[in-house]
Write a protein that holds these residues in place. Structure first.
Motif, PDB file in Angstrom:
ATOM      1  N   LEU A 174       0.814  -1.212   0.000  1.00 19.26           N
ATOM      2  CA  LEU A 174       0.000   0.000   0.000  1.00 19.26           C
ATOM      3  C   LEU A 174       0.849   1.263   0.000  1.00 19.26           C
ATOM      4  O   LEU A 174       0.605   2.190  -0.776  1.00 19.26           O
ATOM      5  N   SER A 175       1.864   1.322   0.862  1.00 15.93           N
ATOM      6  CA  SER A 175       2.687   2.532   0.951  1.00 15.93           C
ATOM      7  C   SER A 175       3.393   2.817  -0.370  1.00 15.93           C
ATOM      8  O   SER A 175       3.447   3.958  -0.831  1.00 15.93           O
ATOM      9  N   ALA A 176       3.932   1.772  -0.992  1.00 14.81           N
ATOM     10  CA  ALA A 176       4.679   1.953  -2.236  1.00 14.81           C
ATOM     11  C   ALA A 176       3.772   2.362  -3.384  1.00 14.81           C
ATOM     12  O   ALA A 176       4.080   3.284  -4.144  1.00 14.81           O
ATOM     13  N   THR A 177       2.633   1.694  -3.528  1.00 11.06           N
ATOM     14  CA  THR A 177       1.762   1.975  -4.670  1.00 11.06           C
ATOM     15  C   THR A 177       0.976   3.267  -4.495  1.00 11.06           C
ATOM     16  O   THR A 177       0.717   3.983  -5.461  1.00 11.06           O
ATOM     17  N   ALA A 178       0.604   3.597  -3.254  1.00 10.13           N
ATOM     18  CA  ALA A 178      -0.158   4.821  -3.024  1.00 10.13           C
ATOM     19  C   ALA A 178       0.703   6.059  -3.236  1.00 10.13           C
ATOM     20  O   ALA A 178       0.270   7.044  -3.834  1.00 10.13           O
ATOM     21  N   SER A 179       1.953   6.022  -2.762  1.00  6.02           N
ATOM     22  CA  SER A 179       2.826   7.190  -2.883  1.00  6.02           C
ATOM     23  C   SER A 179       3.177   7.487  -4.333  1.00  6.02           C
ATOM     24  O   SER A 179       3.451   8.625  -4.703  1.00  6.02           O
ATOM     25  N   SER A 180       3.167   6.463  -5.177  1.00  4.08           N
ATOM     26  CA  SER A 180       3.516   6.657  -6.586  1.00  4.08           C
ATOM     27  C   SER A 180       2.291   6.770  -7.480  1.00  4.08           C
ATOM     28  O   SER A 180       2.421   6.999  -8.679  1.00  4.08           O
ATOM     29  N   THR A 214      -0.447   2.907 -11.635  1.00 10.35           N
ATOM     30  CA  THR A 214      -1.530   2.686 -12.577  1.00 10.35           C
ATOM     31  C   THR A 214      -2.012   1.236 -12.498  1.00 10.35           C
ATOM     32  O   THR A 214      -1.362   0.373 -11.901  1.00 10.35           O
ATOM     33  N   ARG A 215      -3.156   0.967 -13.112  1.00 12.52           N
ATOM     34  CA  ARG A 215      -3.673  -0.398 -13.141  1.00 12.52           C
ATOM     35  C   ARG A 215      -2.700  -1.334 -13.843  1.00 12.52           C
ATOM     36  O   ARG A 215      -2.526  -2.489 -13.442  1.00 12.52           O
ATOM     37  N   LYS A 216      -2.066  -0.828 -14.888  1.00 10.50           N
ATOM     38  CA  LYS A 216      -1.106  -1.650 -15.622  1.00 10.50           C
ATOM     39  C   LYS A 216       0.081  -2.011 -14.738  1.00 10.50           C
ATOM     40  O   LYS A 216       0.553  -3.152 -14.749  1.00 10.50           O
ATOM     41  N   GLU A 217       0.559  -1.039 -13.953  1.00  9.71           N
ATOM     42  CA  GLU A 217       1.679  -1.312 -13.053  1.00  9.71           C
ATOM     43  C   GLU A 217       1.279  -2.310 -11.971  1.00  9.71           C
ATOM     44  O   GLU A 217       2.058  -3.206 -11.622  1.00  9.71           O
ATOM     45  N   LEU A 218       0.059  -2.170 -11.437  1.00  8.97           N
ATOM     46  CA  LEU A 218      -0.406  -3.103 -10.414  1.00  8.97           C
ATOM     47  C   LEU A 218      -0.525  -4.519 -10.974  1.00  8.97           C
ATOM     48  O   LEU A 218      -0.220  -5.502 -10.288  1.00  8.97           O
ATOM     49  N   ALA A 219      -0.959  -4.620 -12.234  1.00  7.10           N
ATOM     50  CA  ALA A 219      -1.044  -5.933 -12.870  1.00  7.10           C
ATOM     51  C   ALA A 219       0.349  -6.533 -13.038  1.00  7.10           C
ATOM     52  O   ALA A 219       0.548  -7.741 -12.854  1.00  7.10           O
ATOM     53  N   ARG A 220       1.322  -5.701 -13.361  1.00  8.01           N
ATOM     54  CA  ARG A 220       2.695  -6.180 -13.507  1.00  8.01           C
ATOM     55  C   ARG A 220       3.266  -6.614 -12.160  1.00  8.01           C
ATOM     56  O   ARG A 220       4.052  -7.566 -12.087  1.00  8.01           O
TER      57      ARG A 220
END
Length: 224
Positions: A168-174, A177-183
């Protein structure tokens, strides 16, 4: 001419004609060490400035091109495994599989160079913790707590199973995108796993969580 002398002569001729094992003339492959890479912001003339500062992940000292151990090393350029300069700059704060070598730079003599094999670009602005490779082994338990994620310290051999991975901390601060989360999900179940910067904390339910402050996604393979 004896049979032994004839064989020796043929081997010598093959070497002269370039018919010997082609791998013998190819550059040695890059090893398994991982480095943190930061661009050099200094404004003095290149190549003495403007290259990269590199340091072994999870290590206090790095052996530089001159053989000295330092907290970080300056390299004047990044080159591919074929020893030619890369066309594009490495992403700042990236994690790379590479090795440090030296190359002659005219009258300046030998300067450090980074031979790069693979690159992972950062997602998230956190900068605290240790570097881990995390991999979901696909274990699914009937009840909690389920230790299904294997973590390995980068540039080390120590392993630890954790019950959860907190991104959560890493993805929220940056604002990933959905594509990055899928990766991210794909990398977590891949053979190479997902590289993260973070720390492992214990939970009150006898579990453990790898709390990531930054994650790394594979970037395009460097091209010279």
């Amino acid at each position: 001419m004896t049979c032994r002398a004839l064989v020796a002569a043929l081997l010598a001729l093959s070497a002269l004609l370039g018919l010997a094992d082609p791998a013998a003339s190819e550059p040695a492959g890059v090893g398994s060490s991982f480095y943190m890479v930061r661009g050099d912001p200094r404004l003095c003339p290149s190549p003495l400035c403007g290259g990269y500062w590199v340091a072994l992940a999870n290590r206090a000292r790095t052996r530089c091109s001159d053989g000295a151990l330092r907290p970080r090393c300056y390299v004047a350029q990044a080159i591919g495994e074929d020893r030619r300069p890369l066309r594009a700059a490495l992403p700042d704060a990236s994690l790379v599989r590479a090795e440090i070598t030296s190359r002659r730079s005219g009258s300046l003599g030998e300067l450090g160079a980074l031979v790069v094999a693979d690159v992972w670009a950062p997602v998230g602005g956190g900068a605290k913790g240790d570097y881990f490779r995390a991999r979901d082994l696909g274990v699914r338990c009937v009840r909690a707590t389920c230790f299904s994620i294997r973590t390995t310290r980068v540039n080390g051999a120590s392993r630890m199973m954790v019950s959860s991975l907190d991104l959560l901390s890493a993805t929220a601060s940056s604002q990933a995108t959905r594509k990055e989360l899928a990766r991210v999900r794909s990398a977590l179940t891949s053979r190479d796993g997902l590289f993260v910067l973070g720390r492992i904390i214990r939970t009150s339910e006898a579990g453990s969580i790898l709390q990531a402050s930054r994650i790394y996604l594979r970037a395009a393979k460097p091209r010279a």
